[in-house]
Design an enzyme around this catalytic site. Structure first.
Site, mmCIF file in Angstrom:
data_model
loop_
_atom_site.group_PDB
_atom_site.id
_atom_site.type_symbol
_atom_site.label_atom_id
_atom_site.label_comp_id
_atom_site.label_asym_id
_atom_site.label_seq_id
_atom_site.Cartn_x
_atom_site.Cartn_y
_atom_site.Cartn_z
ATOM 1 N N GLU A 12 0.841 -1.051 0.000
ATOM 2 C CA GLU A 12 0.075 0.065 -0.211
ATOM 3 C C GLU A 12 0.803 1.483 0.031
ATOM 4 O O GLU A 12 0.151 2.375 -0.248
ATOM 5 C CB GLU A 12 -0.781 -0.122 1.134
ATOM 6 C CG GLU A 12 -1.884 -1.038 1.347
ATOM 7 C CD GLU A 12 -2.610 -1.271 2.615
ATOM 8 O OE1 GLU A 12 -3.883 -1.491 2.520
ATOM 9 O OE2 GLU A 12 -2.007 -1.475 3.598
ATOM 10 N N ASP A 199 -12.140 -4.680 -2.486
ATOM 11 C CA ASP A 199 -12.926 -5.789 -2.469
ATOM 12 C C ASP A 199 -14.362 -5.449 -1.852
ATOM 13 O O ASP A 199 -14.564 -4.299 -1.357
ATOM 14 C CB ASP A 199 -12.249 -6.969 -1.716
ATOM 15 C CG ASP A 199 -12.145 -6.498 -0.348
ATOM 16 O OD1 ASP A 199 -10.825 -6.275 0.088
ATOM 17 O OD2 ASP A 199 -12.917 -6.645 0.422
HETATM 18 N N1 ADE Z 1 -8.986 -4.595 3.830
HETATM 19 C C1 ADE Z 1 -9.392 -4.456 2.480
HETATM 20 N N2 ADE Z 1 -10.594 -5.380 2.394
HETATM 21 C C2 ADE Z 1 -10.853 -5.922 3.671
HETATM 22 C C3 ADE Z 1 -11.879 -6.839 4.333
HETATM 23 N N3 ADE Z 1 -12.703 -7.377 3.394
HETATM 24 N N4 ADE Z 1 -11.929 -6.871 5.674
HETATM 25 C C4 ADE Z 1 -11.064 -6.119 6.154
HETATM 26 N N5 ADE Z 1 -10.208 -5.353 5.920
HETATM 27 C C5 ADE Z 1 -9.916 -5.289 4.497
#
Ligand code: ADE
Length: 230
Positions: A12, A199
């Protein structure tokens, strides 16, 4: 005035760190802190590692050892609210720990002895971050509001739905921001956070997340940080 730039993972922040190749590196509490200048500003950049404890330790070190006078977190998050899609950008107005529950002694989500479940980000630093994100990623849809944090990678559709039902204002979920927000509240240090959605925190989250952090996350962070400091 020293600005701290924090991400959880190397993927990141790697493009930001690449902009600081000659800065001094100091290891404290097992973390490497890059101390120096970026765009002529005093900066300390660090990888917090993943989770709320790691993030809180890092934030405390930034303030106490490195004299950080403002902290900006940049990274990725899972989208929760229906309109928050992969590639969108979320700037936090406030944070809450979705896995904190000291009920029935305290209301669910309330941070014991603080009398609140949310910590607001700093208004003016957040405004600067919004402008930086808009300038850096003009095509991306930008959201502003509540981000929730917890020590879980949310990666099933039922868990994501349960979080949305319990916390309908939550735009996105990640694993560090609420911890940094609480430390900054305690220390009186302005805090702001920006997350690109990697996501949807659903059954496909682990695949989408891995691809996004590999291919996109670092570029987004670098573009936003450069716009913020430039
Ligand atoms: N960071 C990026 N995606 C995530 C997720 N699905 N749950 C927790 N932290 C995250």
């Amino acid at each position: 005035m020293r600005t701290a730039i924090v991400s959880a993972m190397h993927e990141e922040l790697s493009a930001v760190l690449a902009l600081m190749p000659h800065e001094s590196r100091q290891v404290v509490a097992g973390r490497e802190f890059w101390v120096g200048q970026l765009h002529g500003r005093e900066v300390v950049a660090v990888l917090s590692r993943i989770g709320k404890v790691a993030a809180a330790t890092t934030a405390a070190m930034l303030v106490e050892r490195f004299g950080a006078r403002e902290i900006v977190f940049t990274g990725v998050a899972g989208g929760l609210a229906p309109g928050v899609q992969v590639g969108d950008v979320v700037v936090a107005d406030s944070f809450l720990q979705h896995d904190l529950d000291a009920s029935p002694i305290f209301p669910k989500y309330e941070v014991p002895l603080y009398g609140t479940s949310t910590f607001a980000t700093d208004t003016s630093l957040t405004e600067r971050l919004v402008r930086a994100a808009q300038q850096a990623l003009p095509q991306a849809k930008l959201h502003r509001g509540l981000i929730v944090s917890g020590d879980r990678f949310v990666s099933t559709t039922p868990e994501s739905r349960a979080l949305q039902a319990a916390l309908p204002n939550a735009l996105a979920v990640e694993m560090e921001g609420a911890a940094v927000a609480q430390v900054c509240h305690d220390c009186g240090v302005p805090f702001a956070a920006v997350r690109t959605i990697s996501d949807r925190a659903d059954d496909d989250a682990h695949v989408d997340f891995a691809r996004f952090v590999r291919e996109v996350a670092s570029r987004h962070s670098a573009a936003i940080v450069q716009a913020l400091l430039g």
